[in-house]
Design a protein around this motif. Structure first.
Motif, PDB file in Angstrom:
ATOM      1  N   GLY A 189       0.801  -1.213   0.000  1.00 18.49           N
ATOM      2  CA  GLY A 189       0.000   0.000   0.000  1.00 18.49           C
ATOM      3  C   GLY A 189       0.836   1.265   0.000  1.00 18.49           C
ATOM      4  N   VAL A 190       1.457   1.558  -1.149  1.00 21.83           N
ATOM      5  CA  VAL A 190       2.259   2.772  -1.275  1.00 21.83           C
ATOM      6  C   VAL A 190       1.516   3.772  -2.151  1.00 21.83           C
ATOM      7  CG1 VAL A 190       4.381   3.745  -2.245  1.00 21.83           C
ATOM      8  CG2 VAL A 190       4.461   1.587  -0.959  1.00 21.83           C
ATOM      9  N   SER A 191       1.343   4.982  -1.656  1.00 20.20           N
ATOM     10  CA  SER A 191       0.754   6.057  -2.461  1.00 20.20           C
ATOM     11  C   SER A 191       1.688   7.251  -2.410  1.00 20.20           C
ATOM     12  CB  SER A 191      -0.614   6.464  -1.905  1.00 20.20           C
ATOM     13  OG  SER A 191      -1.514   5.385  -1.983  1.00 20.20           O
ATOM     14  N   LEU A 192       2.030   7.779  -3.573  1.00 24.92           N
ATOM     15  CA  LEU A 192       2.824   9.004  -3.568  1.00 24.92           C
ATOM     16  C   LEU A 192       2.801   9.675  -4.933  1.00 24.92           C
ATOM     17  CD1 LEU A 192       6.160   8.870  -4.721  1.00 24.92           C
ATOM     18  CD2 LEU A 192       6.007   6.945  -3.206  1.00 24.92           C
ATOM     19  N   THR A 193       3.079  10.967  -4.921  1.00 20.69           N
ATOM     20  CA  THR A 193       3.131  11.737  -6.156  1.00 20.69           C
ATOM     21  C   THR A 193       4.506  12.397  -6.237  1.00 20.69           C
ATOM     22  OG1 THR A 193       0.797  12.209  -5.926  1.00 20.69           O
ATOM     23  CG2 THR A 193       2.013  13.610  -7.446  1.00 20.69           C
ATOM     24  N   ILE A 194       5.129  12.303  -7.406  1.00 18.61           N
ATOM     25  CA  ILE A 194       6.398  12.998  -7.614  1.00 18.61           C
ATOM     26  C   ILE A 194       6.212  13.925  -8.806  1.00 18.61           C
ATOM     27  CG2 ILE A 194       8.833  12.716  -8.251  1.00 18.61           C
ATOM     28  CD1 ILE A 194       8.752   9.985  -6.813  1.00 18.61           C
ATOM     29  N   ASP A 195       6.436  15.197  -8.588  1.00 16.69           N
ATOM     30  CA  ASP A 195       6.228  16.170  -9.649  1.00 16.69           C
ATOM     31  C   ASP A 195       7.403  16.208 -10.608  1.00 16.69           C
ATOM     32  OD1 ASP A 195       3.654  17.226  -9.294  1.00 16.69           O
ATOM     33  OD2 ASP A 195       4.351  18.347  -7.521  1.00 16.69           O
ATOM     34  N   SER A 196       7.133  16.714 -11.778  1.00 14.91           N
ATOM     35  CA  SER A 196       8.153  16.857 -12.799  1.00 14.91           C
ATOM     36  C   SER A 196       9.323  17.684 -12.268  1.00 14.91           C
ATOM     37  CB  SER A 196       7.502  17.556 -13.995  1.00 14.91           C
ATOM     38  OG  SER A 196       8.331  17.470 -15.090  1.00 14.91           O
ATOM     39  N   GLY A 197      10.542  17.184 -12.452  1.00 16.77           N
ATOM     40  CA  GLY A 197      11.718  17.954 -12.061  1.00 16.77           C
ATOM     41  C   GLY A 197      12.134  17.814 -10.605  1.00 16.77           C
ATOM     42  N   GLU A 198      11.455  16.970  -9.842  1.00 18.54           N
ATOM     43  CA  GLU A 198      11.852  16.779  -8.437  1.00 18.54           C
ATOM     44  C   GLU A 198      13.079  15.876  -8.323  1.00 18.54           C
ATOM     45  OE1 GLU A 198       9.250  16.614  -4.800  1.00 18.54           O
ATOM     46  OE2 GLU A 198       7.819  15.913  -6.298  1.00 18.54           O
ATOM     47  N   GLN A 199      13.862  16.091  -7.254  1.00 16.48           N
ATOM     48  CA  GLN A 199      15.017  15.234  -6.957  1.00 16.48           C
ATOM     49  C   GLN A 199      14.696  14.479  -5.676  1.00 16.48           C
ATOM     50  OE1 GLN A 199      17.813  15.961  -9.154  1.00 16.48           O
ATOM     51  NE2 GLN A 199      16.125  17.073 -10.065  1.00 16.48           N
ATOM     52  N   VAL A 200      14.472  13.188  -5.798  1.00 17.61           N
ATOM     53  CA  VAL A 200      13.983  12.416  -4.662  1.00 17.61           C
ATOM     54  C   VAL A 200      14.959  11.299  -4.314  1.00 17.61           C
ATOM     55  CG1 VAL A 200      12.064  11.023  -3.798  1.00 17.61           C
ATOM     56  CG2 VAL A 200      11.623  12.859  -5.433  1.00 17.61           C
ATOM     57  N   ALA A 201      15.261  11.154  -3.036  1.00 21.67           N
ATOM     58  CA  ALA A 201      16.078  10.022  -2.586  1.00 21.67           C
ATOM     59  C   ALA A 201      15.188   9.048  -1.831  1.00 21.67           C
ATOM     60  CB  ALA A 201      17.198  10.502  -1.681  1.00 21.67           C
ATOM     61  N   MET A 202      15.371   7.756  -2.100  1.00 23.54           N
ATOM     62  CA  MET A 202      14.630   6.736  -1.358  1.00 23.54           C
ATOM     63  C   MET A 202      15.589   5.979  -0.469  1.00 23.54           C
ATOM     64  SD  MET A 202      11.694   5.142  -3.614  1.00 23.54           S
ATOM     65  CE  MET A 202      10.641   6.222  -4.584  1.00 23.54           C
ATOM     66  N   VAL A 203      15.246   5.918   0.817  1.00 22.32           N
ATOM     67  CA  VAL A 203      16.111   5.228   1.769  1.00 22.32           C
ATOM     68  C   VAL A 203      15.295   4.174   2.511  1.00 22.32           C
ATOM     69  CG1 VAL A 203      17.559   7.278   2.049  1.00 22.32           C
ATOM     70  CG2 VAL A 203      15.668   6.901   3.629  1.00 22.32           C
ATOM     71  N   GLY A 204      15.986   3.295   3.187  1.00 16.93           N
ATOM     72  CA  GLY A 204      15.305   2.257   3.963  1.00 16.93           C
ATOM     73  C   GLY A 204      16.135   1.001   4.003  1.00 16.93           C
ATOM     74  N   GLN A 205      15.823   0.139   4.942  1.00 17.46           N
ATOM     75  CA  GLN A 205      16.646  -1.051   5.165  1.00 17.46           C
ATOM     76  C   GLN A 205      16.610  -1.983   3.960  1.00 17.46           C
ATOM     77  OE1 GLN A 205      13.415  -2.167   8.094  1.00 17.46           O
ATOM     78  NE2 GLN A 205      14.555  -4.090   7.978  1.00 17.46           N
ATOM     79  N   ASN A 206      17.560  -2.917   3.904  1.00 19.72           N
ATOM     80  CA  ASN A 206      17.556  -3.925   2.841  1.00 19.72           C
ATOM     81  C   ASN A 206      16.250  -4.710   2.916  1.00 19.72           C
ATOM     82  OD1 ASN A 206      20.974  -4.338   3.562  1.00 19.72           O
ATOM     83  ND2 ASN A 206      20.187  -3.542   1.650  1.00 19.72           N
ATOM     84  N   GLY A 207      15.619  -4.862   1.741  1.00 20.27           N
ATOM     85  CA  GLY A 207      14.370  -5.612   1.714  1.00 20.27           C
ATOM     86  C   GLY A 207      13.148  -4.773   2.071  1.00 20.27           C
ATOM     87  N   SER A 208      13.294  -3.428   2.140  1.00 20.05           N
ATOM     88  CA  SER A 208      12.146  -2.597   2.519  1.00 20.05           C
ATOM     89  C   SER A 208      11.236  -2.286   1.333  1.00 20.05           C
ATOM     90  CB  SER A 208      12.623  -1.290   3.161  1.00 20.05           C
ATOM     91  OG  SER A 208      13.402  -0.551   2.242  1.00 20.05           O
ATOM     92  N   GLY A 209      11.674  -2.631   0.121  1.00 24.69           N
ATOM     93  CA  GLY A 209      10.818  -2.459  -1.046  1.00 24.69           C
ATOM     94  C   GLY A 209      11.255  -1.361  -2.006  1.00 24.69           C
ATOM     95  N   LYS A 210      12.426  -0.780  -1.802  1.00 28.86           N
ATOM     96  CA  LYS A 210      12.868   0.356  -2.621  1.00 28.86           C
ATOM     97  C   LYS A 210      12.998  -0.029  -4.098  1.00 28.86           C
ATOM     98  CE  LYS A 210      16.780   0.857  -0.351  1.00 28.86           C
ATOM     99  NZ  LYS A 210      16.754  -0.284   0.567  1.00 28.86           N
ATOM    100  N   THR A 211      13.749  -1.086  -4.358  1.00 29.77           N
ATOM    101  CA  THR A 211      13.962  -1.499  -5.742  1.00 29.77           C
ATOM    102  C   THR A 211      12.660  -2.002  -6.361  1.00 29.77           C
ATOM    103  OG1 THR A 211      16.296  -1.995  -5.342  1.00 29.77           O
ATOM    104  CG2 THR A 211      15.300  -3.047  -7.242  1.00 29.77           C
ATOM    105  N   THR A 212      11.876  -2.738  -5.587  1.00 30.50           N
ATOM    106  CA  THR A 212      10.585  -3.219  -6.084  1.00 30.50           C
ATOM    107  C   THR A 212       9.720  -2.025  -6.513  1.00 30.50           C
ATOM    108  OG1 THR A 212      10.705  -5.069  -4.540  1.00 30.50           O
ATOM    109  CG2 THR A 212       8.561  -4.629  -5.525  1.00 30.50           C
ATOM    110  N   LEU A 213       9.727  -0.982  -5.714  1.00 30.40           N
ATOM    111  CA  LEU A 213       8.922   0.200  -6.030  1.00 30.40           C
ATOM    112  C   LEU A 213       9.368   0.854  -7.340  1.00 30.40           C
ATOM    113  CD1 LEU A 213       6.770   2.296  -5.311  1.00 30.40           C
ATOM    114  CD2 LEU A 213       8.429   3.445  -3.858  1.00 30.40           C
ATOM    115  N   VAL A 214      10.663   1.103  -7.489  1.00 25.11           N
ATOM    116  CA  VAL A 214      11.082   1.825  -8.696  1.00 25.11           C
ATOM    117  C   VAL A 214      10.965   0.952  -9.952  1.00 25.11           C
ATOM    118  CG1 VAL A 214      12.556   3.451  -7.463  1.00 25.11           C
ATOM    119  CG2 VAL A 214      13.569   1.380  -8.437  1.00 25.11           C
TER     120      VAL A 214
END
Lengths: 297, 265
Positions: free
Chosen positions: B21-46
């Motif tokens: 259940g991830v909801s988020l909006t990223i606007d055009s031109g934003e610089q966003v960093a994703m952090v979190g422990q190994n296995g938290s879903g970062k790569t799956t999300l992108v």
């Protein structure tokens, strides 16, 4: 006594002119935890390959000088004998995971199977190793379904299970989160306390400062510094050459130029050292920085 | 292009529930960093952003393109993805071929391809190595080839999966420079990283994931100051932020200058 002994080691990869390692002389005692730092291309990985016998047995090229581990020289040994003494965890776990096994459990057992270890002992050792590195819950997963940091733990475990005398690690925590990094450093420290010799290439200097006995700095294939972590990691000689330098060290170096760091006080590498220095806490008598250097007696 | 993710769930075929259940909006031109422990879903999300993975439920919109309906090849026009491990994406015999492969596939004409390749190689400082085989380079420089091969596609969204892993200080600075240049060009940059200091020094917005959900999302200064919450996903605040806290500085500091000037006052 020295379990690792490198004398005049110079090595060139095949078809290259510039040596990747240049006249390295190095003695490492049993149970020592030595960290190897250096910018990319300094020779850290090549030194790891050389200790693990991949140079010259897998990477051919031109090896001068001698590399001895536990009294045996690599040149006169075979790679299959060498792995009984020295284990290497690659920088990229993807290069290490066999691809032949469906589960993490089987992957960890792979090396022992190749040595022909009896089934009962093999299961016992695999279970111990999985517990040691905290990946029991991954045992039934496919190695390829894991995240980068989890794969690194599997790669490390598959070497630890072999119980090598000398453990060589090439940036074993590069894809791990901070907690994972701390745990792995802790496990490795405790193995060193129990007599395993550890050589680890690493950029994360604030962890090195807390856990390693000794730091070697390589630069363009040469051994540039070799000493106590606190001395090497805060040295002015590392500045501007691509070495990882702790932000605490850099901030205190700049602060001392502006008169904001206590005079004549050694620069900090770790958070605790920085807090004590900036907070003006006096140093314990005769203990140097106190929190650092769990140096073996 | 705007990215809109709504109530995204993803379960791997083997049953691991990676996103919950991830909801988020990223606007055009934003610089966003994703952090979190190994296995938290970062790569799956992108991997959902360019259609490499399809939602188990929920939706992902890139502009007005629904990733469930648009093939990966179409999404590739808009979303470039630099893998964590360059060896998973490099396969050509020369650097030039490698970096030209993407724009050629997008159907640009020959002169446009050449100018995109030249620009990308210039940005990663590999202009003089065009004819080199990528596998003759060190892993460090292979990473830069992988980066160039995506930059040359001129996508409006660029994803970097752990760009600084195993890189020395010089190369981390080089990568930071690439991110800054992409920002200038108005690109959206989404970076997964464990290097919190790199994150603090180069990104305006930080999203922390934990166990397949968003734990924190906001300006870097406020997210990275929340040590106790970040600890839930095994992330430590940046080094100087921690030092500032321990010394009792009132302001949350992110870099050396902020730290030193807070120290003086």
């Amino acid at each position: 006594m020295a379990i690792v002994n490198l004398k005049g080691v110079t090595y060139k990869y095949p078809l290259t002119e510039t040596p990747a390692l240049s006249n390295i002389n190095l003695k490492i005692n049993e149970g020592e935890f030595v960290a190897v730092i250096g910018p990319n291309g300094a020779g850290k990985s090549t030194l790891c390959y050389t200790l693990a016998g991949f140079v010259p047995h897998f990477f051919k090229g031109d090896l001068q000088g001698s590399v001895e581990v536990a009294g045996v020289e690599t040149k006169t040994s075979t790679l299959s004998d060498w792995v009984l003494n020295v284990g290497l965890a690659f920088q990229n776990p993807f290069n290490q995971i066999s691809g032949a096994k469906y589960t993490v459990y089987e992957e960890i057992a792979f090396g022992l199977e190749n040595l022909g270890i009896p089934r009962g002992e093999m299961k016992e050792r695999v279970d111990q190793a999985l517990t040691l590195t905290g990946i029991r819950d991954l045992a039934d997963r496919s190695p390829y379904s894991l995240s980068g940091g989890q794969q690194q733990r599997v790669a490390l475990t598959s070497i630890l299970v072999m119980q090598p005398k000398v453990l060589v690690l090439d940036e074993p925590t590069s894809q791990m989160d901070p907690i994972g990094t701390r745990e792995v450093f802790g496990v490795i420290r405790s193995l060193a306390e129990r007599g395993m010799t550890v050589i680890m290439a690493e950029h994360k200097v604030e962890w090195v400062a807390q856990f390693a006995d000794r730091v070697i700095a390589l630069y363009e294939g040469k051994l540039m510094m070799d000493g106590r972590p606190g001395d090497v990691l805060t040295s002015e000689r590392l500045v501007g050459k691509g070495y990882g330098i702790s932000r605490y060290t850099s901030a205190a170096r700049e602060a001392s130029r502006r008169g904001l760091w206590p005079r004549n006080r050694e620069l900090p590498v770790t958070l605790d050292e920085a807090v004590m220095g900036f907070g003006g806490f006096p140093l314990p008598r005769g203990e140097g920085q106190g929190v650092r250097g769990k140096g073996r007696k | 292009m705007k990215i809109e993710i709504k109530d995204l769930h993803y379960t791997y075929p083997a049953g691991v529930e990676a996103l919950r259940g991830v909801s988020l909006t990223i606007d055009s031109g934003e610089q966003v960093a994703m952090v979190g422990q190994n296995g938290s879903g970062k790569t799956t999300l992108v991997k959902h952003l360019n259609g490499l993975l399809q939602p188990t439920s929920g939706s992902v919109l890139i502009g007005d393109l629904d990733t469930k309906k648009v093939p990966v090849a179409k999404l590739a026009v808009h979303v470039g993805y630099v893998f964590q491990n360059p060896d998973e994406q490099l396969f050509c015999r020369t650097i030039h071929e490698e970096v030209a492969f993407g724009p050629r596939n997008l159907g640009f004409d020959a002169s446009k391809i050449e100018s995109l390749v030249a620009d990308a190689l210039n940005l990663v400082e590999l202009s003089s190595r065009k004819e080199t085989n990528p596998y003759d380079l060190s892993p460090t420089w292979r990473k830069m080839v992988a980066l160039a091969s995506i930059i040359s596609m001129d996508t409006s969204i660029v994803i970097l999966d752990e760009p600084t892993t195993g890189q020395d200080a010089v190369n981390v600075a080089r990568i930071a420079h690439v991110v800054a240049e992409l920002r200038k060009r108005g690109k959206t940059v989404i970076t997964i990283t464990h290097d919190i200091d790199f994150c603090a020094e180069n990104f305006e917005r930080v999203i922390a994931l934990s166990q397949g959900k968003i734990l924190l999302d906001g300006p870097a200064g406020s997210v990275l100051g929340q040590g106790e919450i970040l600890a839930q996903t095994y992330v430590d605040p940046p080094q100087l932020t921690r030092l500032g806290k321990r010394l009792g500085l009132k302001k949350t500091v992110r870099n050396q200058e902020e730290f030193l000037s807070a120290l003086k006052s």
